[in-house]
Design an enzyme around this catalytic site. Structure first.
Site, PDB file in Angstrom:
ATOM      1  N   CYS A   2       0.853  -1.180   0.000  1.00 24.85           N
ATOM      2  CA  CYS A   2       0.000   0.000   0.000  1.00 24.85           C
ATOM      3  C   CYS A   2       0.892   1.234   0.000  1.00 24.85           C
ATOM      4  CB  CYS A   2      -0.931   0.100   1.194  1.00 24.85           C
ATOM      5  SG  CYS A   2      -2.379  -0.919   1.078  1.00 24.85           S
ATOM      6  N   ARG A  27       4.001  -0.596  -4.735  1.00 23.91           N
ATOM      7  CA  ARG A  27       3.625  -1.084  -3.405  1.00 23.91           C
ATOM      8  C   ARG A  27       2.229  -1.714  -3.378  1.00 23.91           C
ATOM      9  NH1 ARG A  27       6.692   1.052   0.801  1.00 23.91           N
ATOM     10  NH2 ARG A  27       4.947   0.678   2.194  1.00 23.91           N
ATOM     11  N   TRP A  75      -3.065  -2.512  -1.773  1.00 29.32           N
ATOM     12  CA  TRP A  75      -2.801  -3.950  -1.912  1.00 29.32           C
ATOM     13  C   TRP A  75      -3.633  -4.585  -0.796  1.00 29.32           C
ATOM     14  CZ3 TRP A  75      -0.621  -7.923   1.040  1.00 29.32           C
ATOM     15  CH2 TRP A  75      -0.274  -9.074   0.328  1.00 29.32           C
ATOM     16  N   ASN A 100      -1.857   2.274   5.687  1.00 27.88           N
ATOM     17  CA  ASN A 100      -1.021   1.152   5.251  1.00 27.88           C
ATOM     18  C   ASN A 100      -0.793   0.282   6.480  1.00 27.88           C
ATOM     19  OD1 ASN A 100       2.544   0.927   4.572  1.00 27.88           O
ATOM     20  ND2 ASN A 100       0.977  -0.600   4.254  1.00 27.88           N
ATOM     21  N   GLY A 101      -1.189  -0.981   6.405  1.00 27.22           N
ATOM     22  CA  GLY A 101      -0.975  -1.883   7.534  1.00 27.22           C
ATOM     23  C   GLY A 101      -2.201  -2.734   7.814  1.00 27.22           C
ATOM     24  N   GLU A 483      16.227 -18.968  -6.278  1.00 27.74           N
ATOM     25  CA  GLU A 483      15.924 -17.587  -6.671  1.00 27.74           C
ATOM     26  C   GLU A 483      15.473 -17.545  -8.137  1.00 27.74           C
ATOM     27  OE1 GLU A 483      15.324 -14.947  -5.231  1.00 27.74           O
ATOM     28  OE2 GLU A 483      15.631 -13.394  -6.737  1.00 27.74           O
ATOM     29  N   LYS A 487      11.879 -16.131  -9.396  1.00 25.47           N
ATOM     30  CA  LYS A 487      11.705 -15.081 -10.426  1.00 25.47           C
ATOM     31  C   LYS A 487      10.709 -15.539 -11.483  1.00 25.47           C
ATOM     32  CE  LYS A 487      13.097 -12.690  -8.678  1.00 25.47           C
ATOM     33  NZ  LYS A 487      13.458 -12.009  -7.612  1.00 25.47           N
ATOM     34  N   GLU A 490       7.189 -15.527 -10.108  1.00 21.49           N
ATOM     35  CA  GLU A 490       6.680 -14.189  -9.810  1.00 21.49           C
ATOM     36  C   GLU A 490       6.175 -13.467 -11.044  1.00 21.49           C
ATOM     37  OE1 GLU A 490       9.129 -12.294  -6.074  1.00 21.49           O
ATOM     38  OE2 GLU A 490      10.242 -12.593  -7.912  1.00 21.49           O
ATOM     39  N   HIS A 506      15.149 -38.393  -5.358  1.00 22.20           N
ATOM     40  CA  HIS A 506      14.329 -38.648  -4.169  1.00 22.20           C
ATOM     41  C   HIS A 506      12.902 -38.144  -4.368  1.00 22.20           C
ATOM     42  CE1 HIS A 506      17.711 -40.095  -1.829  1.00 22.20           C
ATOM     43  NE2 HIS A 506      18.413 -39.124  -2.360  1.00 22.20           N
ATOM     44  N   LYS A 605       5.664  -4.794  -3.644  1.00 18.06           N
ATOM     45  CA  LYS A 605       7.021  -4.688  -3.115  1.00 18.06           C
ATOM     46  C   LYS A 605       6.950  -4.265  -1.660  1.00 18.06           C
ATOM     47  CE  LYS A 605      11.434  -3.651  -4.938  1.00 18.06           C
ATOM     48  NZ  LYS A 605      11.721  -5.011  -5.390  1.00 18.06           N
TER      49      LYS A 605
HETATM   50  N1  HGA Z   1      -5.597  -3.340   5.601  1.00 21.62           N
HETATM   51  C1  HGA Z   1      -5.798  -2.306   4.634  1.00 21.62           C
HETATM   52  C2  HGA Z   1      -4.488  -1.764   4.118  1.00 21.62           C
HETATM   53  C3  HGA Z   1      -3.723  -2.835   3.426  1.00 21.62           C
HETATM   54  C4  HGA Z   1      -2.263  -2.601   3.285  1.00 21.62           C
HETATM   55  O1  HGA Z   1      -1.610  -1.787   3.940  1.00 21.62           O
HETATM   56  N2  HGA Z   1      -1.636  -3.382   2.423  1.00 21.62           N
HETATM   57  O2  HGA Z   1      -0.257  -3.312   2.306  1.00 21.62           O
HETATM   58  C5  HGA Z   1      -6.679  -2.782   3.486  1.00 21.62           C
HETATM   59  O3  HGA Z   1      -6.864  -3.989   3.285  1.00 21.62           O
HETATM   60  O4  HGA Z   1      -7.206  -1.931   2.779  1.00 21.62           O
END
Ligand code: HGA
Length: 610
Positions: A2, A27, A75, A100-101, A483, A487, A490, A506, A605
């Site tokens: 985010c 992000r 995100w 964010n969080g 790695e 890649k 991803e 194995h 990221k």
């Molecule tokens: N929990 C919040 C913010 C998500 C977030 O920080 N993602 O990195 C949401 O889901 O909107």
């Protein structure tokens, strides 16, 4: 994850916010939105599902106007990506915030606020914070103290930015466990999840500490620490060129970052080695004293950084003879540990804000490790600030979600560290000189590996319509195979698994057939003969082999075997050089498949949430 951006200015902030979001899009990119305090005393909020470009299109015809605003690129962690779940979230029509969080106790707060009459319009954890602050604001009529009181009720991780139509000249921000910087301007100030977002408007930054709350006005910034003392946080200048966040002539950030590797590997060694020695003082003034007493190393990291840690374990045990354990942070933080005396706790993180790694570090500090060393790419990040010793990688901003140059510079820093540690554990000066000479050759050898780009692009056609693949390596090249597989997963969404080559029979050999390409990294080291037998096992089952090998290895192109020859390198630096062709392979497969290379689906990221 985010991205948050905010501005308080004399000019219209919409353009600043939108550019900030574009720069933060790495992000998170499932939806985006902004809220601007309009001159008529209302909050103008616009949100859209999808990328920032979709939001930009939406506001093109009627851009919101105003001098104070916040914006967000999401995100999702709680609630599907949708317009209703996109930030900013509002309480009533006066307060808006971005987050964010993760708010861990959101359900309990949601029930409480519902009973108090607040109506919820999203499934997010974030919305409870908006209503909680509004509830407290009604009681206090002071936005700063409402935010301070609200943070006392929140459990989890957050960076928040709040605006209120009744307080039209300011923006309140706070952070606990998620990153937030203040950009200092002239007659205007800004906030963002990272400095890159604000480089078009300022190069001066203040970093908030955990628990800080700040009142941002256009000509004044006031910061309180978690004990409510007014505090000064130092202002520093951004050290990288402003164009670091531009793609330049490259089609994708990832390709640009792959090509930057000779330069950034060199920069990571600069000032830290002479012709024959590693300058351990360059790892920190206290480094000598600390390394002298290290008897064990515990490495903690996530994702690509974890693979760097796995390579380092071979180096640390082989060169220094010091026992070393490596664990992913999300596992380490939730179990009991037996701590060997004099253990160095080594965290690796590109952003320095990886939530699990930070949590593991905080736990380790309480658990009695001797000291903490960080290998990190972002100065001023939480990891850097909370560690005793730091080796900064000099990768510069990495925008592509799939990490490339951060990985090889982490390896470079880890090799410097391993050699310095080995010197305290009996490494001879001749052997040190040999290793340092090998390191000095790295930029040229990486450039030579990049020159294989066309050949690898051609080879990538063979992967385009495959659904699965296997990567093999031995010794330090096993984590490189891991790695390489990561890649490919991803960015091309092809299922890829990596095994130490000796494990083939194995289990994974059962999967091998003509539809399963097998990629092998095979430098001419003392494991080569064993690896050749593994390759024969694959060939005998009709498997298609793609071998990255040194010219001296006597491996040849033949039916079912495609060999890409890499110039001869010292075994100790081989994992760094052999990473390059695997990065190029994934990149070209992804381009052929037409995926979103820089922003692959479901990923983001800098994983600042658990
Ligand atoms: N929990 C919040 C913010 C998500 C977030 O920080 N993602 O990195 C949401 O889901 O909107």
């Amino acid at each position: 994850m985010c991205g948050i951006v905010g501005a308080v200015s004399e000019r219209d902030v919409q353009g600043i916010l939108l550019e900030g979001l574009r720069r933060l899009e790495y992000r998170g990119y499932d939806s985006a939105g902004m809220a601007i305090l309009s001159q008529d005393g209302t909050v103008n909020r616009v949100r859209e599902l999808g990328k920032v470009a979709a939001l930009a299109e939406l506001i093109e015809s009627a851009p919101p106007k105003g001098h104070v605003g916040i914006a967000h690129t999401r995100w999702a962690t709680h609630g599907e990506p949708s317009r209703l779940n996109a930030h900013p979230h509002m309480s009533g029509d006066r307060l808006a915030l971005v987050h964010n969080g993760i708010i861990e106790n959101y359900q309990e707060l949601r029930d409480e606020l519902k009973s108090a009459g607040f109506e919820f319009t999203s499934q997010t954890d974030t919305e409870v914070v908006a209503h909680l602050i509004e509830q407290l604001y009604r009681a206090t009529a002071d936005l700063t103290s409402a935010v301070k009181q609200a943070t006392g009720r929140l459990r989890g991780a957050y960076a928040l930015a709040v605006v209120h139509a009744d307080e039209p000249d300011r923006l309140i921000v706070c952070r606990e466990g998620s990153p937030l910087v203040i950009g200092v301007g002239i007659g205007e100030n800004f906030i963002a999840s990272d400095q890159l977002a604000l480089l078009p408007v300022t190069d001066r930054f203040m970093f908030l500490d955990e628990g800080d709350i700040a009142d941002i006005r256009k000509d004044k910034i006031t910061i309180w620490d978690r004990d409510d003392n007014v505090v000064d946080r130092p202002t520093s200048r951004f050290e990288h060129a402003a164009d670091a966040a531009d793609k330049g002539e490259y089609r994708h950030f990832m390709l640009k970052e792959i090509y930057e590797q000779p330069t950034v590997i060199k920069a990571t060694m600069e000032g830290r080695i002479t012709d024959t020695r590693v300058l351990e003082q360059a790892l920190g003034t206290e480094a000598g004293k600390l390394l002298e007493n290290v008897r064990h190393v515990q490495i903690i990291a996530c994702g690509t950084s974890y693979h760097a840690g796995m390579v380092a374990r071979y180096w640390i045990e082989d060169l220094a003879g010091v026992p070393c354990s490596v664990e992913v942070a999300s596992e380490f933080r939730y179990r009991k540990h037996v701590i060997q005396p004099d253990t160095l706790f080594l965290c690796i993180s590109q952003s320095g804000e990886t939530a699990d790694t930070l949590a593991a570090l905080r736990q380790a500090k309480k658990a009695g490790f001797r000291a903490a060393l960080a290998i990190c790419n972002v100065a001023g990040s939480s990891l850097v600030r909370e560690s005793d010793l730091v080796i900064m990688t000099q990768a510069g901003p990495e925008i592509g979600v799939a990490s490339t140059k951060a990985f090889t510079t982490q390896l470079t820093a880890l090799l410097l560290f391993s050699i310095a540690l080995a010197r305290h554990n009996g490494l001879s000066s001749e052997r040190e000189a040999e290793l340092v000479t090998a390191m000095r050759l790295l930029p040229g050898q990486v450039s030579a590996a990049l020159a294989l780009d066309k050949e690898i692009a051609e080879l990538s056609r063979e992967f385009m319509d495959k659904h699965h693949s296997l990567f093999l390596g031995r010794g330090t090249l096993f984590p490189v195979a891991l790695e390489g597989a990561l890649k490919l997963k991803e960015i091309s969404y092809i299922h890829a698994e990596a095994y130490p080559a000796g494990e083939l029979k194995h289990g994974p050999l059962a999967l091998v057939d003509s539809e399963m390409p097998v990629v092998t990294v095979a430098p001419n080291n003392d494991m080569l003969e064993k690896l050749k037998s593994n390759l024969e096992e694959v060939r005998a089952r009709g498997g298609q082999l793609f071998v990255f090998a040194d010219g001296q290895s006597a491996l040849k192109n033949e039916e079912g075997v495609h060999v890409v020859h890499i110039a001869e390198v010292h075994p100790v630096t081989a994992p760094i050089v052999y990473t390059i062709p695997l990065q190029l392979l994934s990149y070209h497969v992804a381009v052929l498949k037409g995926t979103d290379v820089d922003q692959p689906r479901n990923l983001a990221k800098s994983v600042t949430v658990e």
